[in-house]
Design a protein around this motif. Structure first.
Motif, PDB file in Angstrom:
ATOM      1  N   GLY A  73      25.439  29.332  12.195  1.00 20.86           N
ATOM      2  CA  GLY A  73      25.713  30.334  13.204  1.00 20.86           C
ATOM      3  C   GLY A  73      26.826  31.266  12.771  1.00 20.86           C
ATOM      4  N   ALA A  74      26.639  32.563  12.989  1.00 24.51           N
ATOM      5  CA  ALA A  74      27.681  33.572  12.802  1.00 24.51           C
ATOM      6  C   ALA A  74      28.110  34.009  14.201  1.00 24.51           C
ATOM      7  N   ILE A  75      29.303  33.598  14.614  1.00 25.49           N
ATOM      8  CA  ILE A  75      29.695  33.727  16.017  1.00 25.49           C
ATOM      9  C   ILE A  75      30.900  34.656  16.143  1.00 25.49           C
ATOM     10  N   GLN A  76      30.787  35.651  17.024  1.00 28.63           N
ATOM     11  CA  GLN A  76      31.874  36.593  17.252  1.00 28.63           C
ATOM     12  C   GLN A  76      32.060  36.814  18.745  1.00 28.63           C
ATOM     13  N   GLY A  77      33.240  37.322  19.098  1.00 19.12           N
ATOM     14  CA  GLY A  77      33.496  37.677  20.482  1.00 19.12           C
ATOM     15  C   GLY A  77      33.363  36.477  21.403  1.00 19.12           C
ATOM     16  N   LYS A  78      32.813  36.732  22.582  1.00 18.86           N
ATOM     17  CA  LYS A  78      32.685  35.665  23.570  1.00 18.86           C
ATOM     18  C   LYS A  78      31.386  34.875  23.368  1.00 18.86           C
ATOM     19  N   ALA A  79      31.532  33.575  23.500  1.00 19.58           N
ATOM     20  CA  ALA A  79      30.389  32.660  23.502  1.00 19.58           C
ATOM     21  C   ALA A  79      30.566  31.792  24.743  1.00 19.58           C
ATOM     22  N   ILE A  80      29.919  32.209  25.831  1.00 13.70           N
ATOM     23  CA  ILE A  80      30.203  31.653  27.150  1.00 13.70           C
ATOM     24  C   ILE A  80      29.070  30.736  27.612  1.00 13.70           C
ATOM     25  N   ALA A  81      29.424  29.562  28.079  1.00 10.11           N
ATOM     26  CA  ALA A  81      28.525  28.647  28.784  1.00 10.11           C
ATOM     27  C   ALA A  81      27.187  28.484  28.062  1.00 10.11           C
ATOM     28  N   GLY A  82      26.117  29.113  28.562  1.00  9.67           N
ATOM     29  CA  GLY A  82      24.802  28.956  27.962  1.00  9.67           C
ATOM     30  C   GLY A  82      24.736  29.339  26.493  1.00  9.67           C
ATOM     31  N   ALA A  83      25.715  30.097  26.007  1.00  8.39           N
ATOM     32  CA  ALA A  83      25.781  30.378  24.566  1.00  8.39           C
ATOM     33  C   ALA A  83      25.929  29.085  23.775  1.00  8.39           C
ATOM     34  N   LEU A  84      26.580  28.090  24.374  1.00  8.62           N
ATOM     35  CA  LEU A  84      26.777  26.813  23.687  1.00  8.62           C
ATOM     36  C   LEU A  84      25.467  26.075  23.498  1.00  8.62           C
ATOM     37  N   ASN A  85      24.458  26.359  24.341  1.00  4.99           N
ATOM     38  CA  ASN A  85      23.128  25.786  24.144  1.00  4.99           C
ATOM     39  C   ASN A  85      22.514  26.250  22.822  1.00  4.99           C
ATOM     40  N   LEU A  86      22.949  27.408  22.344  1.00  6.22           N
ATOM     41  CA  LEU A  86      22.479  27.932  21.064  1.00  6.22           C
ATOM     42  C   LEU A  86      23.363  27.480  19.913  1.00  6.22           C
ATOM     43  N   ILE A  87      24.644  27.277  20.186  1.00  8.14           N
ATOM     44  CA  ILE A  87      25.618  27.016  19.137  1.00  8.14           C
ATOM     45  C   ILE A  87      25.716  25.542  18.772  1.00  8.14           C
ATOM     46  N   TRP A  88      25.808  24.669  19.766  1.00  6.43           N
ATOM     47  CA  TRP A  88      25.984  23.239  19.465  1.00  6.43           C
ATOM     48  C   TRP A  88      24.854  22.665  18.610  1.00  6.43           C
ATOM     49  N   PRO A  89      23.610  23.105  18.736  1.00 11.87           N
ATOM     50  CA  PRO A  89      22.558  22.543  17.884  1.00 11.87           C
ATOM     51  C   PRO A  89      22.652  22.947  16.411  1.00 11.87           C
ATOM     52  N   LEU A  90      23.472  23.946  16.084  1.00 11.44           N
ATOM     53  CA  LEU A  90      23.535  24.436  14.710  1.00 11.44           C
ATOM     54  C   LEU A  90      24.359  23.507  13.830  1.00 11.44           C
ATOM     55  N   ASP A  91      24.092  23.539  12.536  1.00 14.09           N
ATOM     56  CA  ASP A  91      24.750  22.630  11.604  1.00 14.09           C
ATOM     57  C   ASP A  91      26.129  23.106  11.178  1.00 14.09           C
ATOM     58  N   LEU A  92      26.287  24.393  10.915  1.00  9.01           N
ATOM     59  CA  LEU A  92      27.554  24.956  10.458  1.00  9.01           C
ATOM     60  C   LEU A  92      27.838  26.237  11.226  1.00  9.01           C
ATOM     61  N   LEU A  93      29.117  26.526  11.434  1.00 11.13           N
ATOM     62  CA  LEU A  93      29.510  27.761  12.106  1.00 11.13           C
ATOM     63  C   LEU A  93      30.524  28.514  11.252  1.00 11.13           C
ATOM     64  N   VAL A  94      30.284  29.806  11.109  1.00  7.24           N
ATOM     65  CA  VAL A  94      31.283  30.735  10.580  1.00  7.24           C
ATOM     66  C   VAL A  94      31.670  31.632  11.748  1.00  7.24           C
ATOM     67  N   VAL A  95      32.968  31.758  12.010  1.00  6.82           N
ATOM     68  CA  VAL A  95      33.386  32.489  13.204  1.00  6.82           C
ATOM     69  C   VAL A  95      34.261  33.675  12.841  1.00  6.82           C
ATOM     70  N   ALA A  96      34.153  34.717  13.652  1.00 10.77           N
ATOM     71  CA  ALA A  96      35.041  35.869  13.514  1.00 10.77           C
ATOM     72  C   ALA A  96      36.389  35.539  14.123  1.00 10.77           C
TER      73      ALA A  96
END
Length: 275
Positions: A116-139
């Protein structure tokens, strides 16, 4: 699905890139977006030329979570309300079990690395998309949050919070509605690295290309080994149990106000603006 409105898809160099493309709504997720997202994940999963999958979002924010504000309805969406306008918990439960927990659980178990390439706000239901991912790169401007206690609900549907954050930090975020920033996310192992906002996509794709150099079966086996270890510890059982807890929140709201969300959205939005 013949037409895609909210999610883009492309492949190159053994990497599939899935892009949330509703920036004017901060990539808030309506039913059609979720269906498109799932369709593209399936396409990447079954494409033998794809070794790694990247998920990213256009615009200022990765995702504002579920689209609770109405507007831009999909004429093909299934209405969960009864003809008289009342709400039945069993319908909501079945729908969310498929579209929220079900989709997210499938993405978590795709036998290919997901980043996941994650920037800005990741609110509530966004975590349904993020938690299943293996690795995160964040801004460096990223802010994770799950403020749904404000709506008398204990957390979003795919409750990976305790596994990802630890028990006390998960309670802290839920109780106080505070955000988790980039440096803290890296410090506790949620994110792999922090990069400047303007370098987020480039860096994520560099990482994806690096991983794609590996043997596909080896990557699948490595992912399965880690996921199976979590599952033996009760990961899925915990997710399903907390999904049921989530729906006591909906049941309470229906009993009090006749609507699945107890608190007025305008009040919640005002609280979020104060943070």
């Amino acid at each position: 699905m013949s037409e895609y409105r909210y999610v883009d898809y492309e492949t190159a160099d053994a990497v599939a890139t899935i892009t949330l493309a509703r920036p004017e709504k901060a990539n808030a997720q309506n039913e059609r977006m979720l269906d498109e997202l799932h369709h593209h994940f399936l396409a990447a999963e079954y494409d033998d030329d794809v070794k790694v999958i990247v998920l990213r979002g256009e615009g200022r924010h990765f995702s504002a979570g579920h689209d609770l504000g109405g507007g831009d309805p999909d004429p093909d969406a299934v209405s969960l309300a009864e003809a008289d306008g009342s709400w039945q918990l069993n319908k909501i439960y079945r729908w969310e079990a498929r579209k929220y927990l079900g989709y997210s659980w499938h993405w978590r178990n795709i036998p290919k690395p997901t980043i996941g390439a994650i920037q800005g706000k990741a609110i509530a239901g966004a975590l349904n998309l993020i938690w299943p991912l293996d690795l995160l790169v964040v801004a460096d401007d990223v802010e994770f949050s799950d403020p749904v206690v404000l709506m008398a609900i204990g957390g979003v549907e795919y409750h990976g919070h305790t596994w990802e954050l630890g028990a006390r930090r998960a309670k802290d975020l839920l109780f106080t509605q505070r955000t988790l920033g980039a440096e803290e996310a890296v410090q506790i192992g949620v994110a792999r690295e922090v990069v400047p906002r303007d370098q987020l996509w480039e860096r994520t794709h560099e990482l994806a290309a690096q991983i794609a150099q590996n043997n596909a079966f080896g990557l699948a086996q490595a992912k399965r080994a880690v996921n199976q270890t979590l599952d033996v510890q009760g990961y899925y059982t915990a997710l399903q149990s907390v999904f049921d807890v989530h729906h006591t929140g909906h049941g309470n709201a229906i009993s009090v106000s006749g609507y699945p969300i107890l608190m007025q959205l305008d009040e919640m939005k005002q609280n979020l603006k104060k943070q």
